[in-house]
Enzyme design. Sequence first.
Site, short mmCIF file in Angstrom:
data_model
loop_
_atom_site.label_atom_id
_atom_site.label_comp_id
_atom_site.label_asym_id
_atom_site.label_seq_id
_atom_site.Cartn_x
_atom_site.Cartn_y
_atom_site.Cartn_z
N LYS A 1 0.85 -1.19 0.00
CA LYS A 1 0.00 0.00 0.00
C LYS A 1 0.89 1.24 0.00
O LYS A 1 1.71 1.42 0.89
CB LYS A 1 -0.92 0.02 1.21
CG LYS A 1 -1.87 1.22 1.17
CD LYS A 1 -2.56 1.43 2.48
CE LYS A 1 -3.06 2.87 2.53
NZ LYS A 1 -3.45 3.29 3.88
N GLY B 1 -8.06 9.15 10.17
CA GLY B 1 -8.31 9.19 11.61
C GLY B 1 -9.39 10.16 12.05
O GLY B 1 -9.60 10.34 13.25
N ALA C 1 -9.61 5.56 4.69
CA ALA C 1 -9.51 6.72 5.59
C ALA C 1 -10.84 7.44 5.75
O ALA C 1 -11.58 7.65 4.78
CB ALA C 1 -8.46 7.74 5.13
N GLY C 2 -11.13 7.78 7.00
CA GLY C 2 -12.28 8.61 7.31
C GLY C 2 -13.48 7.87 7.88
O GLY C 2 -14.40 8.49 8.40
N ASN D 1 -8.73 1.70 10.29
CA ASN D 1 -7.91 1.38 11.45
C ASN D 1 -8.48 2.04 12.70
O ASN D 1 -8.94 1.37 13.61
CB ASN D 1 -6.46 1.82 11.22
CG ASN D 1 -5.55 1.41 12.37
OD1 ASN D 1 -5.27 0.24 12.55
ND2 ASN D 1 -5.10 2.36 13.17
N THR D 2 -8.48 3.37 12.72
CA THR D 2 -8.89 4.11 13.91
C THR D 2 -10.31 3.79 14.34
O THR D 2 -10.61 3.71 15.53
CB THR D 2 -8.75 5.63 13.67
OG1 THR D 2 -7.45 5.90 13.15
CG2 THR D 2 -8.93 6.42 14.95
#
Length: 263
Positions: free
Chosen positions: A106, A167, A193-194, A215-216
């Site tokens: 990635k 995040g 993301a987001g 992830n977050t």
Amino acid sequence: MNEMTKIGADTWTVAGRTFTSRLIVGTGKYKDFAQNAAAVEASGAEIVTVAVRRVNISDPKAPMLTDFIDPKKITYLPNTAGCFTADEAIRTLRLAREAGGWDLVKLEVLGEARTLYPDMRETLKACEVLAKEGFAPMVYCVDDPIAAKQLEEAGAVAIMPLGAPIGSGLGIQNKVTVRLIVEGANVPVLVDAGVGTASDAAVAMELGCDGVLMNTAIAEAKDPLRMARAMKLAVEGGRDAYLAGRMATRRYADPSSPLAGLI
């Protein structure tokens, strides 16, 4: 073949590798490797991203992620998190290939620390070099259909537009451009993301994306394991909704039961 068998066979392929789960999860921000491994299992993910510059992948004396998440069972996707130039990203992934033999990677090249938005000029440069060197780069990018097509032409094996800043948990801020990227792509498209909660993941899948990376949203949930399971179900539900073909939207009500012939 019954209906559930058909649904179960809904796979996706990137760089010649086929997966059943459309959820990719990260390996940062967890309390420890054990919690991370439990979240991966609860999510059903078959791919995990690993920040090469932050996670120990080669020092046998220190705790290793591979002791908790088996790379023979789960595909590791080394990423270039924390890289701000093409040269840094290229060097990082060359090290990853030397350490673990990874070629499916990635790529992300960030423009600044405040927004963590991608620097598309540096990202394109790195993508071209990596593709020529035999890497199969899945690439984090802005939610721009023109940039997405340029990355594909540069050798990206998957396009990964952000839904919102990394995040942030803001969800998909521009469904129109994500859908345009999906319509124009000849490689898999994954929102990266987001995502903040399950409904965000479902939206990404309803737009026709091949998958979602997060992830977050899981790691910082009050109950990461339960959130991991929620994300698994949301991705599956969103995918089924997309395949089912949603009803048309209307300006006015349309009764479920006919109004004619009422008593």
